[in-house]
Structure formats: C-alpha cells, structure tokens
Design a protein around this motif. Structure first.
Motif: not given
Length: 401
Positions: A17-19, A73-78
């Motif tokens: 993705g776009t880490p 993925r690692t979620v950085t924002s919701v």
C-alpha cells in the motif's frame, strides 16, 4: 464498469500500500436530523428513525469485504463522517471500531475522528464514544452568532455550540471545529472578530470554509431566484486574506487551503487523502482508493448513495459498491496533483513522474514561477503559492497539460 458480481473480484492486493502516506478507513453515516440548505453531501433525513443495529451489521459486513482489497495494512486513521455520526449509538461506534481492529492492525497512535453537530452533543454519549475508541471530534459549529446559524439552517444556537465545545474538550484528546465564512452581509471586521473568538475556543485545529453555492441545494435555488446574495469576488478574497492573516498570527497557519492547525495537530486522516495515500470507504456513498498491484495506479470504489439501497446490496452480496475505476498513468498523476497542491507542503515531482509516467513541462513550470503561482522548495518539492491557491484549478490544469 464491470458487472456488479465481479466488481471486487480478480484484483490481486498490493502487498504494502502506501505506508509513507498512511492507510485510512472512512465510515459514512448518512443520516441527519435536518438537511442544511448549503449542503451537497450524501446526507438523508429519516423521520421514522433508523434501524441502527441493521446498519451497524451492514458496515461491519462491508468492512470485512473491503479488507480483502487491502490486507495486512496498519490503520493510521479512521474517520466517522456523514451525515451526522454523532446520531449513532455509542455501541454502534464500538462495533464498527472493533471490526476495524479485527480486520487490520491499528497503529498505537491512530487518529480516530468523529464528526458531530452541536445539537446532538450529550456528555454521556460523548463519554460512550470515547470509551469506544474515538480520540478526536470535529464539530460542525459553522458560525458564532445566532442569526447566521439560523440562515445556515443549523439546529443549534451559539450557547449550544459553546457547551458542545466545552464538552468535547473535556472528553477527547483532540478537537476541531468548522466555520463557514463569506456569508451574506459579512464584513472583514466582523469575520476577524468571530475568528479570533473561535481561535480562543479551538485548541489546535480549525476548518474554515468559504460559502459556495453547490448544485442541487436549497441555496442554489434561492441564489438562482435572486433571493440570496453572497459576497462579490473582491470581498471574498479580502475575507480569505483576513483568514490567513489572523490564523497565522495566532499560530494556526493554513496547512491546506481550508484547514489550519498548530504544527503537529493536522488532521492525519485528511492528510492521507491529500498526500494521495490509500484508504477504503464503507457506508452509503463512500469512496475508496487502494493501490493496484503494480504499486503506482489506484483501484477506486464508490458505493450506492441511497442508504436503504446500499444496505440491501450489502446484505445480499457483502458490499454496496456500484462502480469501480482503474486509475493509472496520467489520470493517477492528475489526482495526485489535484490533492497534493492543496497542501502547503506541496508535492514531490519524482513521485508524480512515477505515477503519471511523464515529467512536468519545464516551460510551464517556468511560466508559473514567473507569474508567482508556484514555488520550488529547497528539497525540490513544488507547491502552489499563496496567490496560486486562489486559482488552484488553473494551476493544476497547467501543470497537468
């Protein structure tokens, strides 16, 4: 567009993705207590009530389907947007955020934002949202005088707004709120005073939007009938200049055309969009962008806008996506430009070249520099100048030509 049954099949997920830009999850709650006359968002009023349990199940089901497009993925924002997400039961918010946590790894410092209207703020509900995991609230205040709040169709008054701000600041680590300026009859002096008051209340982030007449809104009908007048372009420009001057002096400079923050307090979720990062969108009318297997293009998704039709699709097939698009080459470069030049940090030309498969025209760059529409930063990034932000669409079109 492919047939509905195959919309999300056959796409090999990109492994990373776009880490660098982050990975965001957008959740759309499409219901409002009333439709504001300026609003063209996908929001709906349901006087008979909403089956929140059923819609919660739909959101969880669609999240589960979408996770296949962006695994690992690692979620950085919701971001819980709307509509009015603060009409959701805290238990519904908890179910949605729990699902996000099951489907992906959530960063320890992830930003979890909920939009809220002051008229729907209750301290007990806010404590419920905080317990569910929300750590940032964006309040739709829109004005700090009652006359203009009535004009904008808001259901709250200034006193309610102040209580909502106080409640939010006492409950959540981070707070932002929105104001709309360039309202009919508004003077630069009045706006400066209102903005100064807002800065005293805002803590670290403000979203300041110029009133525009959007298609298919009640304001458009009034404007076309000659019953609504907004400031002329010269006054609107003066109001914009005042906005930049007052916020800059107070330590909340613009990091994006309409968004101002103390350095370090920028909206991380919106930065994912503007930096052309990867995000999935669930709920009626939500959009998403996930990275294609080649690592450069984007697979775009759009869901059914009507809430009940969206829910029926999800219950029948696991998602409400009705349209997809593969965005590659110059189209991907154009999207990156359109989003990235909104930011004060600008864009990386090398990344644009990788996405678009072409370089910028040096003559066009030179012309834009000569007319002071863009600036080249010491690290080589290109950004729109202060003057270029006024005519950003033209700057983007020139660079993309």
């Amino acid at each position: 567009m492919t047939a509905r049954g195959d919309l999300l099949s056959g796409l090999a997920p990109h492994p990373a993705g776009t880490p660098a830009e982050g990975f965001g999850v957008y959740v759309h709650w499409p219901f409002c207590a009333a439709k504001c006359p300026y609003c063209d968002f996908n929001s709906h009023v349901r006087h008979g009530g909403v089956d929140q349990e059923r819609f919660a199940a739909g959101l969880v089901a669609e999240l589960t389907t979408m996770a296949r497009l962006a695994p690992g993925r690692t979620v950085t924002s919701v971001f819980l947007g709307g509509g009015t997400p603060s009409l959701m039961d805290p238990a519904v918010v908890g179910r949605v955020l729990d699902a996000v946590g099951r489907l992906w790894t959530v960063s320890g410092d992830a930003e979890i934002t909920m939009e809220a209207n002051p008229s729907s703020v209750e301290a007990e509900r806010f404590r419920g949202y905080r317990a569910a995991g929300v750590n940032r609230v964006s309040l739709g205040v829109q004005a700090l005088n009652d006359e203009d709040l009535r004009f904008l169709g808001r259901l709250h008054d200034v006193d309610q707004a102040l209580v909502a701000i106080e409640t939010a600041r006492a409950t959540f680590p981070r707070l932002s709120f929105d104001l709309i300026y360039a309202r009919p009859g508004q003077t630069v002096e009045a706006w400066e005073a209102e903005l100064a008051r807002a800065i005293g209340l805002a803590a670290d982030h403000l979203s300041l939007y110029q009133l525009t007449i959007e298609p298919d809104t009640r304001f458009e009908a009034l404007f076309n009938a000659g019953k609504l007048q907004i400031p002329d372009p010269d006054l609107a420009a003066d109001l914009y200049e005042a906005t930049q001057r007052v916020t800059e002096a107070a330590g909340l400079p613009a990091y994006e055309i309409s968004n101002h923050a103390v350095p370090g307090a920028e909206s991380r979720h919106n930065l994912v969009y503007w930096r052309y990062g990867e995000y999935i969108g669930v709920g009626a009318g939500a959009h998403g962008r996930v990275v294609l297997p080649d690592g450069d293009g984007r697979f775009a998704t759009m869901t059914e806008r009507n809430p009940e039709a969206w829910l029926q699709r999800v219950e029948a097939g696991g998602h409400g996506v009705i349209e997809t698009e593969t965005i590659v080459g110059e189209s991907a470069g154009d999207e990156m430009l359109l989003m990235g030049l909104r930011l004060r940090e600008g864009i990386d030309p090398a990344r644009y070249e990788r996405l678009a498969g072409r370089s910028f025209d040096e003559k066009r760059i030179a012309d834009l520099l000569q007319h002071e529409m863009v600036e080249i930063l010491p690290d080589g990034r290109i950004r729109a100048s202060h003057g270029g932000w006024f005519v950003l669409d033209a700057v983007v079109a020139d660079l993309a030509a």
